[in-house]
Motif scaffolding. Sequence first.
Motif, PDB file in Angstrom:
ATOM      1  N   VAL A  84       0.839  -1.199   0.000  1.00  0.00           N
ATOM      2  CA  VAL A  84       0.000   0.000   0.000  1.00  0.00           C
ATOM      3  C   VAL A  84       0.873   1.248   0.000  1.00  0.00           C
ATOM      4  O   VAL A  84       0.648   2.194  -0.764  1.00  0.00           O
ATOM      5  CB  VAL A  84      -0.940  -0.004   1.221  1.00  0.00           C
ATOM      6  N   ALA A  85       1.887   1.282   0.865  1.00  0.00           N
ATOM      7  CA  ALA A  85       2.782   2.437   0.906  1.00  0.00           C
ATOM      8  C   ALA A  85       3.536   2.598  -0.406  1.00  0.00           C
ATOM      9  O   ALA A  85       3.771   3.723  -0.869  1.00  0.00           O
ATOM     10  CB  ALA A  85       3.760   2.289   2.078  1.00  0.00           C
ATOM     11  N   HIS A  86       3.916   1.488  -1.020  1.00  0.00           N
ATOM     12  CA  HIS A  86       4.653   1.560  -2.294  1.00  0.00           C
ATOM     13  C   HIS A  86       3.772   2.133  -3.402  1.00  0.00           C
ATOM     14  O   HIS A  86       4.222   2.979  -4.189  1.00  0.00           O
ATOM     15  CB  HIS A  86       5.151   0.168  -2.676  1.00  0.00           C
ATOM     16  N   LYS A  87       2.527   1.702  -3.465  1.00  0.00           N
ATOM     17  CA  LYS A  87       1.625   2.181  -4.508  1.00  0.00           C
ATOM     18  C   LYS A  87       1.278   3.660  -4.321  1.00  0.00           C
ATOM     19  O   LYS A  87       0.952   4.349  -5.294  1.00  0.00           O
ATOM     20  CB  LYS A  87       0.343   1.352  -4.509  1.00  0.00           C
ATOM     21  N   LEU A  88       1.314   4.132  -3.083  1.00  0.00           N
ATOM     22  CA  LEU A  88       0.962   5.525  -2.811  1.00  0.00           C
ATOM     23  C   LEU A  88       2.190   6.413  -2.612  1.00  0.00           C
ATOM     24  O   LEU A  88       2.060   7.546  -2.168  1.00  0.00           O
ATOM     25  CB  LEU A  88       0.082   5.603  -1.549  1.00  0.00           C
ATOM     26  N   SER A  89       3.362   5.893  -2.937  1.00  0.00           N
ATOM     27  CA  SER A  89       4.597   6.641  -2.699  1.00  0.00           C
ATOM     28  C   SER A  89       4.714   7.880  -3.573  1.00  0.00           C
ATOM     29  O   SER A  89       5.498   8.779  -3.262  1.00  0.00           O
ATOM     30  CB  SER A  89       5.807   5.727  -2.921  1.00  0.00           C
ATOM     31  N   ASP A  90       3.954   7.948  -4.696  1.00  0.00           N
ATOM     32  CA  ASP A  90       4.049   9.102  -5.578  1.00  0.00           C
ATOM     33  C   ASP A  90       3.316  10.325  -5.019  1.00  0.00           C
ATOM     34  O   ASP A  90       3.459  11.430  -5.540  1.00  0.00           O
ATOM     35  CB  ASP A  90       3.489   8.762  -6.955  1.00  0.00           C
ATOM     36  N   LEU A  91       2.529  10.133  -3.969  1.00  0.00           N
ATOM     37  CA  LEU A  91       1.804  11.254  -3.365  1.00  0.00           C
ATOM     38  C   LEU A  91       2.751  12.089  -2.521  1.00  0.00           C
ATOM     39  O   LEU A  91       3.701  11.582  -1.921  1.00  0.00           O
ATOM     40  CB  LEU A  91       0.641  10.742  -2.514  1.00  0.00           C
ATOM     41  N   SER A  92       2.471  13.369  -2.451  1.00  0.00           N
ATOM     42  CA  SER A  92       3.383  14.286  -1.769  1.00  0.00           C
ATOM     43  C   SER A  92       3.339  14.143  -0.253  1.00  0.00           C
ATOM     44  O   SER A  92       4.329  14.389   0.423  1.00  0.00           O
ATOM     45  CB  SER A  92       3.043  15.738  -2.149  1.00  0.00           C
ATOM     46  N   ASP A  93       2.197  13.739   0.305  1.00  0.00           N
ATOM     47  CA  ASP A  93       2.051  13.674   1.758  1.00  0.00           C
ATOM     48  C   ASP A  93       2.075  12.224   2.221  1.00  0.00           C
ATOM     49  O   ASP A  93       1.712  11.301   1.473  1.00  0.00           O
ATOM     50  CB  ASP A  93       0.733  14.334   2.192  1.00  0.00           C
ATOM     51  N   GLU A  94       2.503  12.025   3.459  1.00  0.00           N
ATOM     52  CA  GLU A  94       2.548  10.691   4.045  1.00  0.00           C
ATOM     53  C   GLU A  94       1.130  10.182   4.294  1.00  0.00           C
ATOM     54  O   GLU A  94       0.269  10.909   4.777  1.00  0.00           O
ATOM     55  CB  GLU A  94       3.331  10.739   5.355  1.00  0.00           C
ATOM     56  N   MET A  95       0.904   8.924   3.964  1.00  0.00           N
ATOM     57  CA  MET A  95      -0.422   8.329   4.102  1.00  0.00           C
ATOM     58  C   MET A  95      -0.536   7.603   5.437  1.00  0.00           C
ATOM     59  O   MET A  95       0.395   6.909   5.869  1.00  0.00           O
ATOM     60  CB  MET A  95      -0.704   7.362   2.957  1.00  0.00           C
ATOM     61  N   ILE A  96      -1.684   7.761   6.080  1.00  0.00           N
ATOM     62  CA  ILE A  96      -1.951   7.175   7.387  1.00  0.00           C
ATOM     63  C   ILE A  96      -3.150   6.232   7.269  1.00  0.00           C
ATOM     64  O   ILE A  96      -4.145   6.545   6.602  1.00  0.00           O
ATOM     65  CB  ILE A  96      -2.243   8.259   8.442  1.00  0.00           C
ATOM     66  N   ALA A  97      -3.054   5.069   7.927  1.00  0.00           N
ATOM     67  CA  ALA A  97      -4.179   4.139   7.990  1.00  0.00           C
ATOM     68  C   ALA A  97      -5.061   4.518   9.173  1.00  0.00           C
ATOM     69  O   ALA A  97      -4.582   4.616  10.309  1.00  0.00           O
ATOM     70  CB  ALA A  97      -3.686   2.707   8.146  1.00  0.00           C
ATOM     71  N   VAL A  98      -6.352   4.742   8.916  1.00  0.00           N
ATOM     72  CA  VAL A  98      -7.300   5.085   9.968  1.00  0.00           C
ATOM     73  C   VAL A  98      -8.505   4.162   9.870  1.00  0.00           C
ATOM     74  O   VAL A  98      -8.813   3.622   8.801  1.00  0.00           O
ATOM     75  CB  VAL A  98      -7.753   6.564   9.876  1.00  0.00           C
ATOM     76  N   PHE A  99      -9.157   3.987  11.003  1.00  0.00           N
ATOM     77  CA  PHE A  99     -10.372   3.176  11.067  1.00  0.00           C
ATOM     78  C   PHE A  99     -11.552   4.088  11.372  1.00  0.00           C
ATOM     79  O   PHE A  99     -11.501   4.861  12.331  1.00  0.00           O
ATOM     80  CB  PHE A  99     -10.245   2.106  12.144  1.00  0.00           C
ATOM     81  N   LEU A 100     -12.571   4.009  10.549  1.00  0.00           N
ATOM     82  CA  LEU A 100     -13.769   4.826  10.719  1.00  0.00           C
ATOM     83  C   LEU A 100     -14.861   3.995  11.371  1.00  0.00           C
ATOM     84  O   LEU A 100     -15.478   3.147  10.712  1.00  0.00           O
ATOM     85  CB  LEU A 100     -14.240   5.364   9.369  1.00  0.00           C
ATOM     86  N   PRO A 101     -15.125   4.171  12.680  1.00  0.00           N
ATOM     87  CA  PRO A 101     -16.160   3.389  13.356  1.00  0.00           C
ATOM     88  C   PRO A 101     -17.534   4.030  13.181  1.00  0.00           C
ATOM     89  O   PRO A 101     -17.704   5.222  13.480  1.00  0.00           O
ATOM     90  CB  PRO A 101     -15.724   3.416  14.824  1.00  0.00           C
ATOM     91  N   PRO A 102     -18.524   3.282  12.713  1.00  0.00           N
ATOM     92  CA  PRO A 102     -19.863   3.861  12.572  1.00  0.00           C
ATOM     93  C   PRO A 102     -20.605   3.876  13.905  1.00  0.00           C
ATOM     94  O   PRO A 102     -20.311   3.094  14.807  1.00  0.00           O
ATOM     95  CB  PRO A 102     -20.548   2.916  11.578  1.00  0.00           C
TER      96      PRO A 102
END
Length: 231
Positions: free
Chosen positions: A144-162
């Motif tokens: 996931v990090a490799h595929k999104l490495s072209d983005l300028s900002d660091e990507m964070i994994a978050v959980f959205l609880p309903p």
Amino acid sequence: MMRLRNYFLTGFIVCAPLAITAWITWSFMGWVDSWVKPYIPARYWPDAYLPFAIPGFGLIVALILITLIGFLTANIIGRTIIGWGERLLSRTPLVRTVYMALKQIFETVLADRSTSFKTAALMEYPRKGVWCIVLVATDAKGEVAHKLSDLSDEMIAVFLPPAPNPTSGFLLFVPRKDLRILDMSIENALKLVVSSGLVMPDEPSGKVTLDEAAKIVSARQSREREIEAAE
């Protein structure tokens, strides 16, 4: 009449959680007893020597056995046996899928590591101007990090609880800049979600800017990586 109604509602608010908690505890103890006591010889039951039944005997035995298994697993012989059993389960179709999924869930929930949620945050979802509470998990890693490495900002994994059931939800990968870290604990964030916004935690005494919050999260994650490396 209105005063009596208010008294009743106040008493209900006080008694209902106590009654439900007692009922759940009693039911859980009975459920564990029904599973454990049949494997214990009747001469060891306290009921055989007392004129009344003692609830929770099976639960106490189960807790002792679980603690003993944990103690045995901590040494070399125990780890060897557990490893042999896991290899056997990993070669069994269907069973390995269920076992590995359950093991990962319990390790994630109970282990005090970076896999546990540490921080709550606000995020705009499902559209701009609408904010929701998310639980910050960790930085994006692996493919996931490799595929999104072209983005300028660091990507964070978050959980959205309903709301009101936080056990199901969505896993989202979002830029760090899109998160506004909250000072409230994970417990207070979940209370807010479960109550559908009715139970609002107290406002923090100090304001934290987005840059300061990002530094706090980065420091926490650095410490957690150091602990993992030490382990």
